[in-house]
Design an enzyme around this catalytic site. Structure first.
Site, PDB file in Angstrom:
ATOM      1  N   LYS A   9       0.852  -1.184   0.000  1.00 33.31           N
ATOM      2  CA  LYS A   9       0.000   0.000   0.000  1.00 33.31           C
ATOM      3  C   LYS A   9       0.893   1.240   0.000  1.00 33.31           C
ATOM      4  CE  LYS A   9      -4.481   1.100   1.991  1.00 33.31           C
ATOM      5  NZ  LYS A   9      -5.559   0.675   2.874  1.00 33.31           N
ATOM      6  N   ARG A  66     -25.804  -3.305   6.292  1.00 33.85           N
ATOM      7  CA  ARG A  66     -25.404  -4.699   6.084  1.00 33.85           C
ATOM      8  C   ARG A  66     -25.945  -5.640   7.150  1.00 33.85           C
ATOM      9  NH1 ARG A  66     -20.364  -5.662   2.941  1.00 33.85           N
ATOM     10  NH2 ARG A  66     -21.098  -4.693   1.045  1.00 33.85           N
ATOM     11  N   GLU A 104     -19.657  -6.590   9.414  1.00 36.14           N
ATOM     12  CA  GLU A 104     -20.681  -5.882  10.196  1.00 36.14           C
ATOM     13  C   GLU A 104     -21.690  -6.857  10.800  1.00 36.14           C
ATOM     14  OE1 GLU A 104     -19.533  -4.887   7.247  1.00 36.14           O
ATOM     15  OE2 GLU A 104     -18.674  -2.924   7.701  1.00 36.14           O
TER      16      GLU A 104
HETATM   17  C1  LIG Z   1     -18.987  -2.826   4.300  1.00 34.08           C
HETATM   18  C2  LIG Z   1     -17.832  -1.878   4.501  1.00 34.08           C
HETATM   19  N1  LIG Z   1     -17.258  -1.768   5.719  1.00 34.08           N
HETATM   20  C3  LIG Z   1     -16.234  -0.921   5.905  1.00 34.08           C
HETATM   21  C4  LIG Z   1     -15.759  -0.160   4.876  1.00 34.08           C
HETATM   22  C5  LIG Z   1     -14.664   0.868   5.121  1.00 34.08           C
HETATM   23  N2  LIG Z   1     -13.450   0.537   4.346  1.00 34.08           N
HETATM   24  C6  LIG Z   1     -13.141   1.149   3.203  1.00 34.08           C
HETATM   25  S1  LIG Z   1     -11.720   0.611   2.526  1.00 34.08           S
HETATM   26  C7  LIG Z   1     -11.483  -0.454   3.805  1.00 34.08           C
HETATM   27  C8  LIG Z   1     -10.263  -1.314   3.828  1.00 34.08           C
HETATM   28  C9  LIG Z   1     -10.248  -2.256   2.698  1.00 34.08           C
HETATM   29  O1  LIG Z   1      -9.095  -3.023   2.772  1.00 34.08           O
HETATM   30  P1  LIG Z   1      -8.620  -3.823   1.508  1.00 34.08           P
HETATM   31  O2  LIG Z   1      -9.777  -4.444   0.843  1.00 34.08           O
HETATM   32  O3  LIG Z   1      -7.522  -4.714   1.915  1.00 34.08           O
HETATM   33  O4  LIG Z   1      -8.097  -2.699   0.533  1.00 34.08           O
HETATM   34  P2  LIG Z   1      -6.781  -1.774   0.657  1.00 34.08           P
HETATM   35  O5  LIG Z   1      -7.271  -0.453   1.153  1.00 34.08           O
HETATM   36  O6  LIG Z   1      -5.833  -2.428   1.593  1.00 34.08           O
HETATM   37  O7  LIG Z   1      -6.263  -1.692  -0.713  1.00 34.08           O
HETATM   38  C10 LIG Z   1     -12.509  -0.366   4.748  1.00 34.08           C
HETATM   39  C11 LIG Z   1     -12.582  -1.112   6.004  1.00 34.08           C
HETATM   40  C12 LIG Z   1     -16.387  -0.298   3.623  1.00 34.08           C
HETATM   41  N3  LIG Z   1     -16.007   0.430   2.558  1.00 34.08           N
HETATM   42  N4  LIG Z   1     -17.395  -1.172   3.462  1.00 34.08           N
END
Ligand SMILES: Cc1ncc(C[n+]2csc(CCOP(=O)(O)OP(=O)(O)O)c2C)c(N)n1
Length: 637
Positions: A288, A406, A378
């Site tokens: 990242k 959700r 969630e």
């Molecule tokens: C249902 C839901 N819960 C929480 C989030 C908040 N959220 C946005 S990006 C993220 C992290 C995602 O991690 P990853 O899929 O590994 O992607 P990265 O940012 O590491 O590339 C979270 C928790 C969301 N978008 N949707």
């Protein structure tokens, strides 16, 4: 300030333009794409680390796939800036997330390359599988369907529901697992450990490389050779790997791990996978923030969405306020929870993957055995809380309003039906701002107030939030507290806590002719509106109801006994919301008044700053004042 792209990137308006370049030029294109993202986000803001981490993957995917005919689905979509830039949106990228500008997430109506609208996580495999099954049904056997999903999003149950289905689907589908060991905060849970194991296991990787080499050689020789090799490969893998590979066990052919920053290798691998039929998963290891040192080596959570920064020094700009500032509501929640938990050993804290965003990280640090980040889960967060409550503990389950959508059945079935004491703290309630409609917390009042046993509240300021949290610890049943993104209004917020009688509102200002009833932080806009109106000679009354459910009936008798003109204001959907509750009560109690409801209308409101959206929907301070003026001169027909 319009930012100029590099020499090669300037020539790319669509993926077809990208395909005109030789493989050797792809590294430079990646560099220019990365630079363009850095240049723009540093000045205009937005998500950052995630898009930098998938630059090579994005270029390789659009180089190999025949998009938009081949379907490319991004999970969450906060990492899709490179995709947007390569698919015709370079010129307007500076309007990203700005009111009236392009969306920060893929959106079907924005581009034919955005195959699926996203913002919430863990949907990509289901959506891509739906597309793949549709293609199979239509006989489109050459069409590819790709889901790009992060290791954080892979922790969401829906991803597993989809893989369970995909494994028996016989469709052309590639799942790309973008594994950077991060969610917004460090990724958590057993799956994370498993992915690390698989990435570092020498035996596994040796077998995998051998299989891959054979496969790579044969896949170029047409479909019969492919069929043979696919059988051989399948046999080797099932013999050697099945027991040890989670994805293979789900009948998905697993490839990787590969270096997600080696664009040449990615192009080769994706070209091979394109020609291999059936559902499969490619495990890419990425970093990242890759390529921008402060993000790559610094605090990755901060660089997820850093705000504006100096791209040369990496200094993130912070406003230096001249007078003491009110805290963010999330921080009042975080500190107050620790304060309460110190006094009451039954209190626990739960967040699904938002420790920093919700400020539960304060409790996680101070009381690690009493605060849990359960991953992007969630539904699990709610039922896990319910389980804790059955054992006499008092869980504070903090979920953003829009993500709570959700877990609706879990709230109803697992908490409310059993009348369990779970405290739901709904952060980002109301308009979320630049993240837009996927993140607006528009519906929670409506969807919570119809649930039996549920208490529905919203504080107007920090003191109220603390009081409501304290009150919730005394209430033996489900209790919800909604508050918005951003700051409150009280720099001196560490007020002593007191219990508020359930269903008791308060009067903010006496008045005549028109009564304004508000719920939550938006009540502060009504304060501004009444100040304006008093200067104009109008004198509306203002009540902060605090509780949507149960409503303060004696206060409502007072209001409807005295006023024939009433305005309700909420930062939530009008349909079924707080205003609806007031009107229902009025009808049921035989009152007649002229009521104007202000709130979020029955349409999709796009992104922009919160105040811009409030203004658009007519419930900013001026909008409230205008509603009072109009009502003051109009009488019931
Ligand atoms: C249902 C839901 N819960 C929480 C989030 C908040 N959220 C946005 S990006 C993220 C992290 C995602 O991690 P990853 O899929 O590994 O992607 P990265 O940012 O590491 O590339 C979270 C928790 C969301 N978008 N949707």
């Amino acid at each position: 300030m319009i930012i100029q792209p590099g020499k090669l990137l300037a020539q790319i308006n669509t993926p077809d333009d990208l395909k005109n370049f030789s493989k050797d030029q792809l590294v430079q294109i990646c560099d220019e794409l990365r630079q363009f993202i850095v240049d723009n986000v540093s000045v205009y803001g937005g998500h950052f680390g995630a898009s930098l981490g998938v630059v090579e993957l994005t270029v390789a995917l659009h180089y190999v796939l025949n998009t938009p005919d081949d379907q490319l689905v991004w999970d969450v979509g906060h990492q899709a800036y490179g995709h947007k830039i390569l698919t015709g949106r370079k010129e307007k990228f500076h309007t990203n997330r700005i009111y009236g500008g392009m969306s920060g997430f893929p959106k079907r109506k924005e581009s034919e390359y955005d195959t699926f609208g996203v913002g919430h996580s863990s949907t990509s495999i289901s959506a891509a599988l739906g597309m793949a099954v549709a293609s199979k049904y239509k006989g489109l056997s050459r069409k590819q369907h790709v889901a790009v999903i992060g290791d954080g999003s892979m922790t969401g149950g829906m991803a597993f529901e989809a893989m369970n289905h995909a494994g028996v689907s016989d469709t052309n589908m590639i799942i790309i697992l973008n594994d950077n060991c991060m969610s917004i905060d460090p990724n958590v849970g057993a799956l994370k450990d498993y992915l690390t194991d698989i990435t570092t296991s020498h035996t596994y990787n040796k077998v995998k490389d051998e299989v891959w080499n054979i496969l790579g050689k044969f896949s170029k020789f047409g479909s019969s050779a492919q069929e043979i090799i696919s059988k051989v490969e399948g046999a080797i893998k099932s013999a050697v790997l099945k027991q040890s590979n989670l994805f293979e066990s789900l009948n998905l052919r697993y490839f990787g791990p590969v270096d997600g920053h080696d664009v040449h290798h990615l192009v080769e691998v994706l070209s091979d996978l394109r020609d291999i039929p059936g559902p499969k998963i490619l495990h890419c290891v990425t970093v990242k923030g890759k390529g921008y040192a402060p993000a790559e080596n610094g605090n990755k959570t901060t660089w997820h969405a850093p705000g504006l920064f100096d791209k040369v020094t990496g200094e993130i700009y912070k406003k230096t306020p001249t007078k003491p500032q009110a805290p963010k509501y999330q921080d009042v929640f975080g500190h107050t929870l620790v304060e309460l938990a110190k006094e009451n050993d039954k209190i626990m804290g739960i967040t699904p993957a938002m420790p920093s965003g919700s400020s539960l990280n304060i409790m996680m640090k101070e009381m690690p055995d009493r605060a849990f980040d359960v991953g992007i889960a969630e539904q699990h967060a709610v039922t896990f809380s319910a389980g804790l409550a059955t054992q006499g503990l008092i869980p504070f389950c903090n979920i953003y309003s829009s993500f709570m959508q959700r877990a609706y059945d879990q709230v109803v079935h697992d908490v409310a039906l059993q009348n369990l004491q779970v405290v739901f703290c709904l952060d980002r309630a109301g308009f979320a701002g630049a993240d837009g409609p996927t993140h607006h917390g528009a519906y929670d009042i409506a969807y919570f107030r119809c649930i039996p046993n549920m208490v529905v509240t919203a504080p107007m300021d920090e003191e109220e939030l603390r009081n409501l949290m304290f009150t919730a610890t005394k209430f033996e049943g489900p209790f919800s507290i909604r508050y918005p993104r951003g700051q409150g209004v009280m720099p001196e917020w560490r007020t002593p806590m007191r219990e508020i009688p359930i269903g008791q509102g308060r009067i903010i200002k006496e008045g005549e002719d028109v009564a304004i009833l508000t719920i939550g932080h938006i009540g502060n806009y009504a304060v501004e509106a009444t100040e304006m109106l008093v200067k104009e000679g109008l004198n509306p009354a203002h009540y902060d109801m605090r509780f949507v459910k149960p409503l303060d009936e004696s206060l409502l008798h007072e209001v409807f006994g005295k006023f024939k003109k009433v305005i309700t204001v909420e930062d939530g959907c009008l349909m079924g919301g707080f205003g609806s509750a007031v009107v229902e009560w009025m009808m049921d109690n035989g009152y007649q008044a002229q009521v104007k409801r202000l709130g979020i209308p029955d349409r999709i409101v796009e992104h922009g700053e919160q105040i811009e959206l409030h203004r658009e929907c007519g419930f900013d301070p001026e909008g409230i004042a205008e509603a009072v003026r109009e009502l003051a001169v109009v009488t019931i027909r």
